[in-house]
Design a protein around this motif. Structure first.
Motif, PDB file in Angstrom:
ATOM      1  N   SER A 296       0.757  -1.082   0.181  1.00 11.20           N
ATOM      2  CA  SER A 296       0.017  -0.071  -0.047  1.00 11.20           C
ATOM      3  C   SER A 296       0.684   1.243   0.040  1.00 11.20           C
ATOM      4  N   PHE A 297       0.353   2.287  -0.529  1.00 11.70           N
ATOM      5  CA  PHE A 297       1.107   3.559  -0.540  1.00 11.70           C
ATOM      6  C   PHE A 297       1.166   4.229   0.987  1.00 11.70           C
TER       7      PHE A 297
ATOM      8  N   THR B  58      -3.046  -9.956 -13.909  1.00  7.77           N
ATOM      9  CA  THR B  58      -2.808  -9.956 -12.722  1.00  7.77           C
ATOM     10  C   THR B  58      -1.680  -9.623 -12.167  1.00  7.77           C
ATOM     11  N   THR B  59      -1.758  -8.441 -11.463  1.00  9.63           N
ATOM     12  CA  THR B  59      -0.352  -7.659 -10.879  1.00  9.63           C
ATOM     13  C   THR B  59       0.065  -8.892  -9.505  1.00  9.63           C
ATOM     14  N   VAL B 167      -0.855  -1.334  -6.514  1.00 12.01           N
ATOM     15  CA  VAL B 167       0.584  -1.043  -6.328  1.00 12.01           C
ATOM     16  C   VAL B 167       1.165  -2.149  -7.646  1.00 12.01           C
ATOM     17  N   VAL B 168       2.189  -1.805  -8.366  1.00 12.99           N
ATOM     18  CA  VAL B 168       3.016  -2.453  -9.143  1.00 12.99           C
ATOM     19  C   VAL B 168       4.416  -2.672  -8.888  1.00 12.99           C
ATOM     20  N   VAL B 327       7.959   5.573  -8.338  1.00 13.03           N
ATOM     21  CA  VAL B 327       8.771   5.550  -7.046  1.00 13.03           C
ATOM     22  C   VAL B 327       8.491   4.355  -6.130  1.00 13.03           C
ATOM     23  N   LYS B 328       7.081   3.982  -6.201  1.00 11.58           N
ATOM     24  CA  LYS B 328       7.117   2.792  -5.285  1.00 11.58           C
ATOM     25  C   LYS B 328       7.441   1.578  -6.075  1.00 11.58           C
TER      26      LYS B 328
END
Lengths: 409, 409
Positions: A296-297, B58-59, B167-168, B327-328
């Motif tokens: 999660s962010f 699907t991530t 989220v990837v 960034v994530k």
């Protein structure tokens, strides 16, 4: 103007240095491995912050300021012929609190307590060490700081200057220090010493008032600001301008731009540090157990949380406009232009760190070369410590012997 | 799914490489001294951007995406047994446009045109070189980029995902590339090569699908993201969150957070560069003649103005949420955890720069050591150029001979 008591307290008795004060430069926790391992003798005295007032001061840019006040503190005793004075000039986010404690219960002493005290390189048994807050000091809302800047109420209107405060430069900081010294009958410095922006002030002293300066000890600082640092200083300032509460500097009595200011301080903290510190202290640790950043962010890494906390804590007593004025003062720093550094007459002890990203090695070397070209003697000492630029505060005692020798010459 | 034409154009005929395309990494002007001095043969072909579509993906984080599209382009010809494939993976602010031009009048060719073309290290007479846009590509509003991310309308509602996009991670980028290759009947790579975030994808390929990877060429990138970079990536992201127009990612059809995005891109530009570049190109030059920065806050230095312009220009086609997702993806990069890199079987040619502040030398060395600990062969090449991290794009041709040899082994 009356002569202030030059010695606020006695400085006697050994005490094991218990902590290394870094809060003023970065409140992010320091890894234990960097704590100095040899015992040192600390000031056991209570330090008193005093206020120096100038009825009027005209800035280099031509602005006329009335009732200019800056804080100062001193360690050691001024001798009869006033020949034992060492001036300490502080860094960008620092204050005049270089050594000792204001109250016995203070968590940590001043930032260079490791080298200031009886028997230490800046020996309070020999020297009268005086340290002053600069104009536009960052920590304008810290009760232990006395400064004049955008957050100061104008004597005529009672309202803060805001961005109407005149542009000031490093030379202005030095001019106010000169007046402070002269108010105590001091016309010659045994040495001037400072870290980072404090080094800039030391160079400015040595180029602007060479007849007053006996020795120069610039720590982690170059003799002029290069393009790399001009660019980075703008990056430091930009988050404040992004914060709508900044409101072109008109926020006094309103909601201040805390988020932008905290973000500025985050950038400064990380840029002043080094990869070894980040990796040894945090590496890929999560901020909270069970909260995987991949999920999660909202879930963050420990280093992100630490930088956030440090930035927010610092923003409580800092002032956003003051930060912008400090950025300007640092960007415009080039004392005496291209020939200024060659004008230095006093011997120079340059203490720097090859890990420094703010003043990287080529800037240090150019400075040394320029000073030598004018005939002055330059000694260079490299210090490590794994903290990058911050080595100059956290690990200055690595240069302790060199400082002791240099001051005795 | 039909097999797309693998060769969009012929690649013949020498042409002097006229320009080095850096716009995708930093639009700040490059000093002339860094332009390659030896003649090279460029693609004289027109490159066609194509689109690959997955009906569903699907991530790794468990999100189900429908109608996933990414852009791709290729140079050279796929041979009969499909054994001559080199995959190029792009950097953080890059796109799949690694070589050639889309139109004859394009100002510059793709970013690695210096090493891709007939007779060059990535020889289009020998290899089929394919390059794809990643998921959440930064340049979501560039008409030559095809990507799927927060700015993409959801197939079910027609409204952009915003921060509801799952989220990837780097592995997701690689998984989509794998599907793209398999759609062309490709099940084995002669090599995978990429700079910076492209290097991260190359490591992810080599650890996640070792049986498919013949050779790995990571350029200016380490095998996992360390604490230093985790912290910096947060600094890159923060200006967007400060911009009130970001509105928690809900800005599509409203005013986008251009100021915060431009500021992010400024930080990225400067951090990816180096002091030699800043000092040689700008040093203390003023932005405008007669407008002395010492006189006013409105007067700026040339490097500040250049960073502002570059950031603002890049922000026109970039997307703020996409930057946060990138960034994530970069922060969470640690392929296969502690043991992942030791799983690599293919030989590795690591091209890095000792000037790199994003992936500094210790991170490169740790990566090489970890890979060697698993038995794979690692060759290391250091490149210079005075551009820091950007040397991997601006000056990759310094490693041309090493790349040619490595690909022929």
């Amino acid at each position: 103007m009356t002569l202030p008591n030059p010695c606020p307290a006695s400085f006697r008795g050994p005490r094991l240095a218990a902590a290394l004060w870094l809060a003023a430069l970065a409140t992010v926790a320091m890894p234990a491995v960097l704590a100095t391992s040899r015992p040192a003798y600390a000031l056991d005295a209570i330090v008193e912050k005093k206020t120096f007032t100038m009825p009027t001061y005209t800035t280099v840019s031509g602005g006329v300021l009335r009732e200019v006040k800056v804080g100062w503190e001193a360690y050691g005793t001024l001798n009869a012929d006033k020949s034992n004075v060492i001036l300490i000039t502080h860094f960008f986010s620092g204050t005049s609190h270089a050594a000792g404690k204001y109250k016995p219960e203070d968590k940590a002493p001043g930032y260079w307590d490791a080298i200031i005290g009886p028997g230490k390189p800046l020996d309070t048994d020999k020297y009268y060490i005086i340290s002053s807050d600069t104009l536009v000091n960052l920590n304008a809302h810290d009760p232990n700081v006395v400064t004049t800047g955008p957050a100061t109420p104008r004597p005529d209107t009672g309202k803060p200057y805001g961005m109407d405060f005149p542009v000031v430069g490093i030379r202005d900081f030095v001019n106010v220090q000169k007046a402070l010294l002269e108010s105590q009958g001091i016309h010659k410095l045994h040495a001037v010493m400072g870290a980072s922006m404090g080094a800039l002030q030391a160079y400015e002293w040595a180029t602007g008032y060479p007849e007053m300066v006996g020795r120069v000890i610039p720590v982690i600082g170059a003799g002029d600001t290069d393009g790399w640092l001009v660019g980075w200083l703008d990056i430091w300032a930009s988050p404040i301008r992004l914060d709508p509460n900044w409101n072109n500097g008109d926020y006094y009595g309103k909601t201040p731009p805390k988020a932008g200011l905290a973000q500025s301080l985050k950038v400064i903290s990380l840029f002043s540090n080094y990869w070894t510190w980040a990796d040894d202290t945090y590496n890929r640790k999560w901020a909270k157990p069970g909260e995987d950043p991949e999920k999660s962010f909202a879930n963050r890494y420990a280093i992100e949380a630490a930088l956030d906390s440090a930035g927010a804590a610092r923003a409580e007593t800092a002032d956003a406009n003051h930060l912008l004025y400090l950025v300007k003062a640092n960007q415009t720093f080039a004392p005496g232009g291209d020939v200024g550094l060659a004008r230095i007459k006093a011997p120079v002890l340059m203490i720097s760190s090859s890990e420094d990203l703010v003043f990287p090695p080529p800037t240090i070397q150019r400075t040394a070369d320029k000073i030598r070209s004018g005939g002055a003697k330059v000694e260079q000492v490299n210090i490590g410590g794994g903290r990058g630029h911050l080595n100059g505060v956290a690990n200055v005692s690595e240069a302790a012997d060199a400082i002791t020798r240099f001051l005795a010459q």
